[in-house]
Design a protein around this motif. Structure first.
Motif, PDB file in Angstrom:
ATOM      1  N   ARG A  48      -5.810   8.264 -23.219  1.00 28.78           N
ATOM      2  CA  ARG A  48      -7.107   8.095 -22.560  1.00 28.78           C
ATOM      3  C   ARG A  48      -7.994   7.110 -23.324  1.00 28.78           C
ATOM      4  O   ARG A  48      -8.904   6.524 -22.750  1.00 28.78           O
ATOM      5  N   ARG A  51      -4.397   1.879 -25.262  1.00 32.38           N
ATOM      6  CA  ARG A  51      -3.385   1.359 -24.355  1.00 32.38           C
ATOM      7  C   ARG A  51      -2.250   0.787 -25.208  1.00 32.38           C
ATOM      8  O   ARG A  51      -2.247  -0.387 -25.547  1.00 32.38           O
ATOM      9  N   ARG A  83       1.561   8.986 -16.897  1.00 27.75           N
ATOM     10  CA  ARG A  83       1.550   7.892 -15.915  1.00 27.75           C
ATOM     11  C   ARG A  83       0.551   8.175 -14.796  1.00 27.75           C
ATOM     12  O   ARG A  83      -0.105   7.263 -14.308  1.00 27.75           O
ATOM     13  N   ARG A  84       0.448   9.426 -14.385  1.00 27.54           N
ATOM     14  CA  ARG A  84      -0.468   9.767 -13.296  1.00 27.54           C
ATOM     15  C   ARG A  84      -1.919   9.886 -13.764  1.00 27.54           C
ATOM     16  O   ARG A  84      -2.832   9.449 -13.080  1.00 27.54           O
ATOM     17  N   MET A  85      -2.132  10.471 -14.936  1.00 29.04           N
ATOM     18  CA  MET A  85      -3.481  10.776 -15.408  1.00 29.04           C
ATOM     19  C   MET A  85      -4.110   9.656 -16.241  1.00 29.04           C
ATOM     20  O   MET A  85      -5.324   9.579 -16.337  1.00 29.04           O
ATOM     21  N   CYS A  86      -3.290   8.849 -16.872  1.00 29.22           N
ATOM     22  CA  CYS A  86      -3.815   7.871 -17.837  1.00 29.22           C
ATOM     23  C   CYS A  86      -3.473   6.431 -17.480  1.00 29.22           C
ATOM     24  O   CYS A  86      -3.563   5.555 -18.331  1.00 29.22           O
ATOM     25  N   ASP A  87      -3.030   6.204 -16.242  1.00 26.56           N
ATOM     26  CA  ASP A  87      -2.720   4.846 -15.812  1.00 26.56           C
ATOM     27  C   ASP A  87      -1.715   4.182 -16.756  1.00 26.56           C
ATOM     28  O   ASP A  87      -1.887   3.041 -17.175  1.00 26.56           O
ATOM     29  N   ALA A  88      -0.667   4.926 -17.108  1.00 25.96           N
ATOM     30  CA  ALA A  88       0.306   4.440 -18.088  1.00 25.96           C
ATOM     31  C   ALA A  88       1.634   4.042 -17.458  1.00 25.96           C
ATOM     32  O   ALA A  88       2.634   3.920 -18.159  1.00 25.96           O
ATOM     33  N   GLU A  89       1.656   3.806 -16.148  1.00 26.24           N
ATOM     34  CA  GLU A  89       2.938   3.527 -15.494  1.00 26.24           C
ATOM     35  C   GLU A  89       3.579   2.213 -15.903  1.00 26.24           C
ATOM     36  O   GLU A  89       4.783   2.047 -15.772  1.00 26.24           O
ATOM     37  N   LYS A  90       2.810   1.282 -16.440  1.00 24.04           N
ATOM     38  CA  LYS A  90       3.378  -0.006 -16.842  1.00 24.04           C
ATOM     39  C   LYS A  90       3.776  -0.048 -18.323  1.00 24.04           C
ATOM     40  O   LYS A  90       4.305  -1.056 -18.790  1.00 24.04           O
TER      41      LYS A  90
END
Length: 135
Positions: A48, A51, A83-90
């Protein structure tokens, strides 16, 4: 430690303090900024606020005594939640586990995790893969 403009940040997630320290001691002298987390909850907290360029993730975590049956005791669920909660999919993820890679091959591929390092880690192979992935 403040990140330099070209310095890559790696988040290492493992419940074993010795492994966290050993990986940090291997990566830091190579110029990587290393963040460590020893639980799923700590992983989410770090993500959070930071990055990272890469996540090294163990698969098995002891249950959280404060949250019996916590979904965050499984590395795949941790990364799914991140990935869903912290925009970490990339953010690329490497699995670091003492488990047999074949046991998790299908689950890892479904989670878009194609790199698996079995413990004890081959540090040279890990460093090569990190450099190839994030520079």
């Amino acid at each position: 430690m403040e990140a330099q403009p070209t310095q890559k940040t790696i988040l290492v997630v493992d419940d074993n303090a010795v492994i966290l320290k050993a990986i940090a001691m291997s990566l830091s002298p190579k110029g990587y900024r290393v963040l460590t987390a020893d639980s799923g909850a700590e992983t989410i907290t770090i993500l959070r606020n930071n990055r990272p360029d890469l996540i090294l993730l163990d698969l098995d975590f002891p249950p959280d005594a404060a949250n019996i049956g916590s979904a965050l005791s499984d590395g795949f669920l941790i990364i799914d939640w991140a990935r869903r909660m912290c925009d970490a999919e990339k953010i690329p993820v490497f699995i670091i586990s003492s488990s047999d890679p074949e046991k998790y091959r299908n689950k890892a591929e479904a989670a878009h995790i194609l790199t698996f390092f079995q413990k004890p880690l081959d540090t040279n192979a890990l460093l090569t893969a990190i450099k190839k992935t994030v520079g």
